[in-house]
Design a protein around this motif. Sequence first.
Motif, PDB file in Angstrom:
ATOM      1  N   UNK A 215       0.809  -1.225   0.000  1.00 46.02           N
ATOM      2  CA  UNK A 215       0.000   0.000   0.000  1.00 46.02           C
ATOM      3  C   UNK A 215       0.840   1.271   0.000  1.00 46.02           C
ATOM      4  N   UNK A 216       0.297   2.295  -0.579  1.00 47.65           N
ATOM      5  CA  UNK A 216       0.912   3.633  -0.543  1.00 47.65           C
ATOM      6  C   UNK A 216       0.711   4.169   0.867  1.00 47.65           C
ATOM      7  N   UNK A 217       1.804   4.549   1.493  1.00 42.04           N
ATOM      8  CA  UNK A 217       1.735   4.868   2.910  1.00 42.04           C
ATOM      9  C   UNK A 217       2.807   5.907   3.219  1.00 42.04           C
ATOM     10  N   UNK A 218       2.554   7.142   2.869  1.00 47.74           N
ATOM     11  CA  UNK A 218       3.607   8.159   2.908  1.00 47.74           C
ATOM     12  C   UNK A 218       3.193   9.412   3.666  1.00 47.74           C
ATOM     13  N   UNK A 219       4.170   9.997   4.380  1.00 47.25           N
ATOM     14  CA  UNK A 219       3.968  11.336   4.952  1.00 47.25           C
ATOM     15  C   UNK A 219       4.255  12.318   3.807  1.00 47.25           C
ATOM     16  N   UNK A 220       3.311  13.174   3.478  1.00 49.45           N
ATOM     17  CA  UNK A 220       3.556  14.097   2.353  1.00 49.45           C
ATOM     18  C   UNK A 220       4.727  15.035   2.642  1.00 49.45           C
ATOM     19  N   UNK A 221       5.486  15.355   1.625  1.00 48.48           N
ATOM     20  CA  UNK A 221       6.458  16.456   1.783  1.00 48.48           C
ATOM     21  C   UNK A 221       6.650  17.193   0.472  1.00 48.48           C
ATOM     22  N   UNK A 222       7.178  18.395   0.587  1.00 45.91           N
ATOM     23  CA  UNK A 222       7.208  19.327  -0.531  1.00 45.91           C
ATOM     24  C   UNK A 222       8.341  20.307  -0.265  1.00 45.91           C
ATOM     25  N   UNK A 223       8.768  21.030  -1.269  1.00 46.88           N
ATOM     26  CA  UNK A 223       9.741  22.103  -1.022  1.00 46.88           C
ATOM     27  C   UNK A 223       9.455  23.297  -1.914  1.00 46.88           C
ATOM     28  N   UNK A 224      10.023  24.428  -1.525  1.00 43.91           N
ATOM     29  CA  UNK A 224       9.910  25.625  -2.363  1.00 43.91           C
ATOM     30  C   UNK A 224      11.189  26.431  -2.193  1.00 43.91           C
TER      31      UNK A 224
ATOM     32  N   UNK B  71      14.558  33.099  -3.280  1.00 44.60           N
ATOM     33  CA  UNK B  71      15.812  33.785  -2.952  1.00 44.60           C
ATOM     34  C   UNK B  71      16.818  32.734  -2.477  1.00 44.60           C
ATOM     35  N   UNK B  72      17.429  32.976  -1.304  1.00 47.92           N
ATOM     36  CA  UNK B  72      18.346  31.936  -0.815  1.00 47.92           C
ATOM     37  C   UNK B  72      17.684  31.069   0.257  1.00 47.92           C
ATOM     38  N   UNK B  73      16.364  31.017   0.206  1.00 51.05           N
ATOM     39  CA  UNK B  73      15.636  30.236   1.213  1.00 51.05           C
ATOM     40  C   UNK B  73      15.161  28.929   0.611  1.00 51.05           C
ATOM     41  N   UNK B  74      15.451  27.834   1.286  1.00 50.76           N
ATOM     42  CA  UNK B  74      14.830  26.562   0.905  1.00 50.76           C
ATOM     43  C   UNK B  74      13.842  26.208   1.999  1.00 50.76           C
ATOM     44  N   UNK B  75      12.558  26.247   1.619  1.00 48.80           N
ATOM     45  CA  UNK B  75      11.502  25.853   2.555  1.00 48.80           C
ATOM     46  C   UNK B  75      11.180  24.386   2.285  1.00 48.80           C
ATOM     47  N   UNK B  76      11.187  23.591   3.329  1.00 46.81           N
ATOM     48  CA  UNK B  76      10.798  22.178   3.189  1.00 46.81           C
ATOM     49  C   UNK B  76       9.638  21.926   4.135  1.00 46.81           C
ATOM     50  N   UNK B  77       8.611  21.331   3.597  1.00 47.40           N
ATOM     51  CA  UNK B  77       7.384  21.138   4.360  1.00 47.40           C
ATOM     52  C   UNK B  77       7.157  19.642   4.530  1.00 47.40           C
ATOM     53  N   UNK B  78       6.906  19.220   5.747  1.00 52.10           N
ATOM     54  CA  UNK B  78       6.559  17.811   5.978  1.00 52.10           C
ATOM     55  C   UNK B  78       5.168  17.766   6.579  1.00 52.10           C
ATOM     56  N   UNK B  79       4.364  16.836   6.113  1.00 50.11           N
ATOM     57  CA  UNK B  79       3.018  16.674   6.662  1.00 50.11           C
ATOM     58  C   UNK B  79       2.044  17.714   6.154  1.00 50.11           C
ATOM     59  N   UNK B  80       0.831  17.648   6.692  1.00 46.51           N
ATOM     60  CA  UNK B  80      -0.215  18.597   6.298  1.00 46.51           C
ATOM     61  C   UNK B  80      -0.396  19.607   7.422  1.00 46.51           C
ATOM     62  N   UNK B  81      -0.273  20.888   7.049  1.00 45.00           N
ATOM     63  CA  UNK B  81      -0.350  21.922   8.079  1.00 45.00           C
ATOM     64  C   UNK B  81      -1.783  22.438   8.115  1.00 45.00           C
ATOM     65  N   UNK B  82      -2.652  21.703   8.758  1.00 47.84           N
ATOM     66  CA  UNK B  82      -4.031  22.179   8.782  1.00 47.84           C
ATOM     67  C   UNK B  82      -4.635  21.985  10.165  1.00 47.84           C
ATOM     68  N   UNK B  83      -4.485  20.814  10.716  1.00 54.36           N
ATOM     69  CA  UNK B  83      -5.243  20.493  11.910  1.00 54.36           C
ATOM     70  C   UNK B  83      -4.390  20.523  13.176  1.00 54.36           C
ATOM     71  N   UNK B  84      -3.465  21.471  13.275  1.00 60.04           N
ATOM     72  CA  UNK B  84      -2.590  21.505  14.459  1.00 60.04           C
ATOM     73  C   UNK B  84      -3.246  22.326  15.567  1.00 60.04           C
TER      74      UNK B  84
END
Length: 405
Positions: free
Chosen positions: A314-323, A326-339
């Motif tokens: 099964x597909x079983x993953x914690x989502x992640x993304x980056x953006x 400038x000189x900033x690397x933003x890395x996002x793990x998980x869903x930032x909604x229900x904290x």
Amino acid sequence: MKNKKIIIVGGGQAACQVANSLRQQKYDGSISIFCSENYIPYQRPPLSKKFLSGEIDSDRLYLKPDKFYKNEDINILLNSYVQEIDRKNKTIIYNDKHKMQYDSLVLATGAIPREIQTEKEDLKGMHYLRTIDDVKKIRNSIKNSKNMVIIGGGYIGLEVAAVSRAMGLNVTIVEMADRILERVTSPVVSDYFSSYHEREGVNIMTKTRVEGIEGNGLVRSVVTSSGVIKTDIVIVGIGVIPSQELAKSCGIEVSNGINVDEYCRTSDKEILSAGDCTLHPNFYYKKSIRLESVHNAIEQGKTVASTILGKKIPYNQVPWFWSDQYNLKLQIAGLISNYDDYIIRGERGEDSFAVFYLKDGKICASDCINRAAEHMVSRKIISEGISLEPEKLVDESRPIKDLLN
Ligand SMILES: Cc1cc2nc3c(=O)[nH]c(=O)nc-3n(C[C@H](O)[C@H](O)[C@H](O)COP(=O)(O)OP(=O)(O)OC[C@H]3O[C@@H](n4cnc5c(N)ncnc54)[C@H](O)[C@@H]3O)c2cc1C
């Protein structure tokens, strides 16, 4: 499997991964990829970053070199649009009259930019950003431009703003919501990026609606609820919609995306789907979600290949993304909604800090700015459900990796 025929519709990240994983898992039947674009599968993230700025050229975008498809005996058909699926006869119809049969069919059709509803949609200088061709046109327009309006303060809009400022353009971002990145992150991170962009000279207008786009052949101004902005170029980045019409038209279940189960099977078990076009169950957040990320396209691509080959993983993953901005690397793990709370490691005004979002005292997501180690650790914490005392997370006297020992 020698006589089996697999057809993949779509020629992006997910399609390439399905084909690659099938061959890696020793599948020796036929594979055909149908792609409506005129390019072999390529990475989209650099389109709004180093490809837009001209730092890299299109050769660097391709996921695999041309020879990969030949060596692996993958039949890749470019400029080939699949417009119909005949499920009864297990056949696809493409480019108006051509037909091909399949044993398994994979829909990796991705997503398309959401269009803005204005009367003047065909003005020169007005752009969406999804493909190599879009960026070529944008770069051409930029050559003759001084002022740029970006509609939408999401990741793509902000990345374009960063690149365009470096190219010397005057940039205004028009955002309907109360803050930029509202859909994807917390106020604290939105505020940080807002201030950063403003320091770099970007004009950000929030709570501002676009009421019209004016010009005479060439775009000249954007009419907003806060006034008229003169411009030479407009980039529209207001999200995407999943490409699901093909699935829908042959009776496959769709909602906000093509509905798939944890094995990436659609409501027709011979037809699978992966990538931006799917609405899929997420084990960690206990709901169905649609993701627009490279990680999801890759992992679902692997799942599709395993499912076709009869391995039930099964597909079983914690989502992640980056953006990158400038000189900033933003890395996002998980869903930032229900904290229900968050804590910060490092100083939030600086170019390097991490925000950990907590739900019932446990980390459920994170935003890491120039903090690769914190990003990796938080993915592990979320996926393994590790409990850590918040005081330990903010204590910079210990490297973050030590917390896992
Ligand atoms: C500018 C930009 C920046 C991005 N930055 C990041 C980032 O920093 N990090 C990140 O994780 N993700 C990023 N993404 C998102 C990421 O690129 C996507 O999630 C990923 O490309 C999805 O892959 P896919 O294969 O599902 O879809 P796509 O890449 O959209 O590929 C789908 C392909 O299918 C073709 N197609 C559709 N319908 C048919 C049909 N009927 N017949 C034939 N072909 C068809 C389409 O033309 C397209 O080529 C970015 C996306 C863009 C546009």
